[in-house]
Every structure is written in C-alpha cells, then in structure tokens.
Write an enzyme that holds these catalytic residues in place. Sequence first.
Site, PDB file in Angstrom:
ATOM      1  N   ARG A  32     -57.549  -0.722 -50.179  1.00 21.06           N
ATOM      2  CA  ARG A  32     -57.292  -1.412 -48.918  1.00 21.06           C
ATOM      3  C   ARG A  32     -56.393  -0.596 -47.990  1.00 21.06           C
ATOM      4  O   ARG A  32     -56.516  -0.674 -46.768  1.00 21.06           O
ATOM      5  CB  ARG A  32     -56.652  -2.774 -49.184  1.00 21.06           C
ATOM      6  N   SER A  49     -60.845  -6.644 -65.275  1.00 21.75           N
ATOM      7  CA  SER A  49     -60.336  -7.743 -64.457  1.00 21.75           C
ATOM      8  C   SER A  49     -60.814  -9.115 -64.943  1.00 21.75           C
ATOM      9  O   SER A  49     -61.382  -9.889 -64.195  1.00 21.75           O
ATOM     10  CB  SER A  49     -60.765  -7.533 -63.002  1.00 21.75           C
ATOM     11  N   CYS A  53     -55.502 -14.970 -69.583  1.00 25.31           N
ATOM     12  CA  CYS A  53     -54.737 -16.196 -69.817  1.00 25.31           C
ATOM     13  C   CYS A  53     -55.643 -17.418 -69.976  1.00 25.31           C
ATOM     14  O   CYS A  53     -55.190 -18.463 -70.450  1.00 25.31           O
ATOM     15  CB  CYS A  53     -53.755 -16.438 -68.670  1.00 25.31           C
ATOM     16  N   VAL A  91     -58.980   6.944 -71.930  1.00 28.83           N
ATOM     17  CA  VAL A  91     -58.206   8.156 -71.660  1.00 28.83           C
ATOM     18  C   VAL A  91     -57.418   8.483 -72.925  1.00 28.83           C
ATOM     19  O   VAL A  91     -56.611   7.675 -73.390  1.00 28.83           O
ATOM     20  CB  VAL A  91     -57.276   7.964 -70.456  1.00 28.83           C
ATOM     21  N   ASN A 315     -49.493  -8.048 -61.950  1.00 28.71           N
ATOM     22  CA  ASN A 315     -50.322  -8.020 -60.750  1.00 28.71           C
ATOM     23  C   ASN A 315     -49.526  -7.605 -59.514  1.00 28.71           C
ATOM     24  O   ASN A 315     -49.995  -6.808 -58.692  1.00 28.71           O
ATOM     25  CB  ASN A 315     -50.968  -9.389 -60.532  1.00 28.71           C
TER      26      ASN A 315
END
Length: 581
Positions: A32, A49, A53, A91, A315
């Site tokens: 963004r 994503s 929870c 990775v 987040n």
Amino acid sequence: MVATRTQAPDSPKILIVGGVAGGASAAARARRVNEHARIIMFERDPYVSFANCGLPYFIGGEIADRAQLLIATPELFRDRFLIDARIRHEVIAIHRATKRVMVKNLDTGEQYGEDYDKLILSPGAAPIVPPIPGATAQGVFSLRNIGDMDRIIAGMTHAKEAVVIGAGYIGLEAAEQFVHRGLKVTVVELQDQVMPFFDREIAEPLHRESERNGVRLELGRGVAAIEETNGAVTGVTLADGTRLSADLVLMSIGVRPNVALAVDAGLTIGASGGIATDAYMRTSDPDIYAVGDAAEYAFGPTGARLRVPLAGIANRTGRLAGEHAATGASRPAPAAWSTSVVRVFGYAAGIAGLSLRAARQAGFDARAVHIVSYHHASYYPGAAPIGIKLVYETGSGRVLGAQVVGAAGVDKRLDVVATLIHFKGTIEDLGELDLAYAPPFGSAKDPLHMAAFVAQNDLDGLAPLIQPDADLSAFQVVDVREAGELEELPLCDAPHAKHIRLDDLRDRLGELDPALPTVVSCRGGQRAYAAVRILAQHGFAQVYNLSGAAAMRDFALNRRSGAEPATHVDLPRPEHLVDDA
C-alpha cells in the site's frame, strides 16, 4: 503465474518469512505504501493469513464454514496486491553478508537462493511438546494451524474421552469445544489454577464454570506419560500415579519461538528468548525486521522488551515493519499491554496490563481493588454478574492493569482499561470517564467507575482496603450481611467474625472494641464500605474494607490441587447490591 510489471530502479525487494498475522500484515502494508516494491512472502504451511484464533471454534462446530478461516489466499495476494505468496516454501538460511536467503520448496525438495534488500522475519512459534513417553502416539495433538485442526477433527471421529494438557487460552477453549462435541473432558495443569497468569480469585470462577459443564480439573498435577496400545493413545498417567482414560490428547502447554533461523544468522536474541528489535522492529541487522510470536516488543507496563505471543500486537507491528521496509520510515511500534480474553462456557475472563502479583514482581508499590457488580443496570432484565480487579500504583494512582471475569460485559471493561493504561491514566482519570449509559448497556456508575471510586477511597484513607486472601486471625472481623447470606456463603477462614447487620450497626457499636484493628465484610463490598465509614467516624482508629468481600474471598482462598469440586457460588445476585443508576 505471478503478474509482473516494470520496477522503478530504486524499488526495494522485500522478502517476508511467514505468511500469517505479522507477515501477512507486513506484506499488505508494504504494497500500500510502495506500489513499485517487489514483495515475496514465503510460508512453509499450505495456508497464508488464516484465522488461527478461530481454530478451536471450527473444531467445536461454532464456525460452520471452513472457508471463513481463510482470510486471504495466495491468489488474492497475487491479484489484488501483486505479492508473490509462495506456500510450502521454507526459508532455511540467511546469508547476511550477501543479503541472500536459501529457500526450500517442501513439495519438490528444490533449493534456491533469493536476494533481498529488506527481510522481514515472522516465523511464529511452535507448540511445546514435553519429552515424555507416548508424546508421539497416534491421537496426541497440538493446535497451531489449519493442518493441526484437520487432524484433530479426524481424530475425534471415534473419540469419547479427551485429556487437555495445559489450562491456558488454547487449553480452555479446546476443552469447551470438545464438550460441545460430546466428549468427556479432563484438563490437566501443572499449576494449581487455570490461566496461571491470572490472580487466583479471577481464575476460580472459571474453575467452577468448567466443572458445572462437566469438565474434570486435575490442577497442580504433572504428566508422567501418555499410554498407548499398538501406537494409539489410551490414557494419561499423572506424576502421582493417577491414570486418566483418553483416546484423544491435546498438548497446550505453551509455545516456543521459532528463532533458529535468526540464531544461525547471528541476529541478537533478547533476554526473553525472542528476536531483539528496536522501536521500528529492526533486528540487530538494520535490513532485517522481526515481528510476531518470535519477536520481542516493548512491554507497556514496565518498558522492558518481552515476547508477547498475541495476534493483535503481531498484526499492528507487522503493518509498521512492512511500511518501514518499503519506505524507510514509519511510526514507532506501539507497546504491548497483553490485553487478552477467554470464554469458558458461560463465563469470560481477561486481563489488560499487569496482575497484582506481576506488578509487585516488577517492583511497583501496587495495590488492588475488587468490585462485584453487574454488566448493566441490575433492575434491567438480563443483568449478568461481573467481577473486576483493578491494579494501581500507590501514590501516583496510575492504573497498572485490570482483570475482569463474568457472564457478560467483560470485553467492554477490558478495552476501556487497555485504552486508559495505554495513555498512562490514573484512577482519577478512570473515575472521570464519560462512558455510555442506558439500562440495557450499563449503569450510571459503571463498575469501572465504582472500582475507581473505591481505589480513591483506599488511597485517600476513607476506606483502606485489605486483600481478600489476607489472614484475618489478628483482626476484629465484622460481617454486616443478612443472616441468610451467611448460611449461603460463609466468610472463609474467619470463624471469629461477628455478625451485625449493617442496619443494626450503629445500635450495636458497644459490642465491638474500637481499639482493635477491624476488618468489615459483606458479600460484594458496598455495604462493608458503608460500615467502614460508620465505624471510622465512631472512634475506630484502624478499620479496613475487605476488598471484594465474601464473594472474592471465597474465590481467593479456594486452595485447589486435585480437590473435590468447589461449592458452586456465583458472583452476587441483584438483591444483594444497591444499584446506583
């Protein structure tokens, strides 16, 4: 195939390790604020994503649509954000000198290198699995991702008895959901209470609510072994020899940060075991950032840098790290205050900031007040009990934290306190807040207002408090409740208490010795406060209000370690409270 476009010469190439919570937020924010950056996100699991929870609630059937757990997909990242999200790619090494990582495709085994200008680490944490016999048996699970959830659901097909090891957030949420699915459930916890970071009197209502719903609690018990037959779990043996039948076991004793990649790369690891970061979430290498469960944050109440493995702070800091990596500037990362909440059947409990125990361990001269009230006006139908423990600093009155437990309105009060402590507010500030009021939503004097007023009275000396678990043997104790209330809920560990109804107190002052230190109790604290003021103005030099009165003392002194289920005493009912609305 990932869409491409011409990159500006100075556009950074940003690699992100981990595609959940912090990593996904970093990727989206980086795009963004920099349309020209090249962004690649690596996730070793099949999903990016996802709502981790929400996993227990899908297991229990409260969330019916599995797709609702998938917040974003690789395709969405590609089409909407021009982000190359590579699932099943791990990775495995960072070469800081050449600014290059080595990546392994877990499906093909192929390994390749990828250069970076900026690298964001969000590797998360892994469930702790203790080295006990049987820990790898079929039917033993942990819950961290979608794959774990699917395996648990498959394992529940023929399961009848579940043992949950660990009574933190995941353990209690999973226990609740297993009950919803018809399993017989036992929770084993090494500490002598559930939610060990809560103060005891806040945890005790959760004990009773769990037992009311059929959950067996084995508290203060360690696990010696998981029994298996032909490779499948059949039970759990506790350290004292107790055997629990089980055909499903969930390990939920905590998580360990995934810092191996950072350690191998020579990045600094902080005192709490997480990757050390600065105010912009940069590691000891300024071109590498760290966020999420593996990173350290500024901990608001103390200023120390700690791991805080919660989704909210992951987040928020992921967003800022993505912006800083993409532009070279951002706001500094916010402090974490550990605000969190859990639902256990009909009750909820949560914490914002420090418990009283944690505040004192951190060196604060801390005090606490307990309030027992209702989440909205008691005369309005549906009023549900709520208990608040407000922790504040002696002298300054700064609010250090709060714990809340009850059947409704818990999250609202926690959020108010979380906002207050973020701005370093005091009990004076809390008492002055203009909170929304109408009978279906609250009271003219909200329970938080009442907590602030009691704290003010404590610091001002009008009604000094004594904690609900205090030893009362050296005090003259006066219980001002009605006779029927004493039968329903005796005042714990105070057999010498003298019963004098509040309305009779002035006429019976001669039965008390004003020279003795005196503690007054009722059921929830309001009548005791009135009695303290009467006594203090009739020559009683040392008179104290028992914080939270008989209800909180009952919770605080319920010493449990594999004990029989406690007497099921709820927070007070409306007839025992004076509504200030």
